[in-house]
Design an enzyme around this catalytic site. Sequence first.
Site, PDB file in Angstrom:
ATOM      1  N   LEU A  11       0.850  -1.180   0.000  1.00  0.00           N
ATOM      2  CA  LEU A  11       0.000   0.000   0.000  1.00  0.00           C
ATOM      3  C   LEU A  11       0.890   1.235   0.000  1.00  0.00           C
ATOM      4  O   LEU A  11       1.926   1.251   0.666  1.00  0.00           O
ATOM      5  CB  LEU A  11      -0.910   0.014   1.231  1.00  0.00           C
ATOM      6  CG  LEU A  11      -1.919  -1.129   1.336  1.00  0.00           C
ATOM      7  CD1 LEU A  11      -2.616  -1.099   2.686  1.00  0.00           C
ATOM      8  CD2 LEU A  11      -2.931  -1.056   0.213  1.00  0.00           C
ATOM      9  N   ASN A  13       0.620   4.060   1.427  1.00  0.00           N
ATOM     10  CA  ASN A  13       0.807   4.749   2.712  1.00  0.00           C
ATOM     11  C   ASN A  13       1.325   3.837   3.817  1.00  0.00           C
ATOM     12  O   ASN A  13       1.352   4.211   4.974  1.00  0.00           O
ATOM     13  CB  ASN A  13      -0.509   5.401   3.149  1.00  0.00           C
ATOM     14  CG  ASN A  13      -1.620   4.387   3.333  1.00  0.00           C
ATOM     15  OD1 ASN A  13      -1.504   3.238   2.929  1.00  0.00           O
ATOM     16  ND2 ASN A  13      -2.727   4.817   3.922  1.00  0.00           N
ATOM     17  N   CYS A  14       1.774   2.639   3.472  1.00  0.00           N
ATOM     18  CA  CYS A  14       2.281   1.667   4.451  1.00  0.00           C
ATOM     19  C   CYS A  14       3.750   1.962   4.761  1.00  0.00           C
ATOM     20  O   CYS A  14       4.587   1.993   3.854  1.00  0.00           O
ATOM     21  CB  CYS A  14       2.119   0.259   3.881  1.00  0.00           C
ATOM     22  SG  CYS A  14       2.972  -1.026   4.810  1.00  0.00           S
ATOM     23  N   ASP A  15       4.066   2.163   6.039  1.00  0.00           N
ATOM     24  CA  ASP A  15       5.439   2.480   6.441  1.00  0.00           C
ATOM     25  C   ASP A  15       6.419   1.367   6.089  1.00  0.00           C
ATOM     26  O   ASP A  15       7.529   1.628   5.639  1.00  0.00           O
ATOM     27  CB  ASP A  15       5.514   2.774   7.945  1.00  0.00           C
ATOM     28  CG  ASP A  15       4.906   4.123   8.304  1.00  0.00           C
ATOM     29  OD1 ASP A  15       4.770   4.980   7.395  1.00  0.00           O
ATOM     30  OD2 ASP A  15       4.551   4.321   9.477  1.00  0.00           O
ATOM     31  N   LYS A  18       7.170   1.530   2.424  1.00  0.00           N
ATOM     32  CA  LYS A  18       8.054   2.665   2.120  1.00  0.00           C
ATOM     33  C   LYS A  18       9.501   2.341   2.484  1.00  0.00           C
ATOM     34  O   LYS A  18      10.430   2.615   1.713  1.00  0.00           O
ATOM     35  CB  LYS A  18       7.595   3.911   2.877  1.00  0.00           C
ATOM     36  CG  LYS A  18       6.306   4.511   2.364  1.00  0.00           C
ATOM     37  CD  LYS A  18       5.892   5.687   3.233  1.00  0.00           C
ATOM     38  CE  LYS A  18       4.527   6.188   2.876  1.00  0.00           C
ATOM     39  NZ  LYS A  18       4.076   7.248   3.804  1.00  0.00           N
TER      40      LYS A  18
END
Length: 118
Positions: A11, A13-15, A18
């Site tokens: 995803l 926005n998934c840390d 990233k």
Amino acid sequence: MSNPPLTLYGLKNCDSCKKAMQALTAADHEVAFVDIREEADLAERVPTWLKAVGAEALVNRRSTTWRGLTTDQQAKALGDGAAALLIENPTLIKRPVIDTGADILVGWTSGTEQALQN
């Protein structure tokens, strides 16, 4: 020598996703990012991932989605109903899922990082 191309499913926005992208690109990996909610063909991918790593590894039991499931749904998620539940609820998939072409790696852990340094 360049590293083989990888596909990272996750995803935006998934840390963890990233962090994985940053580390992989810093290590000169060619990485294609595929959003599991918008772009991935989960009906095709999820059964393959389950066969490769099993439901225990693929189901994210720390997610808000998991906590919202009934006890019956949770039991199915770790058994025969895993594929249908993961396809219906992409946020139940532990992220990132990294396809190396030879292996499927789940989660961004030191073990995953070591496996990709070969």
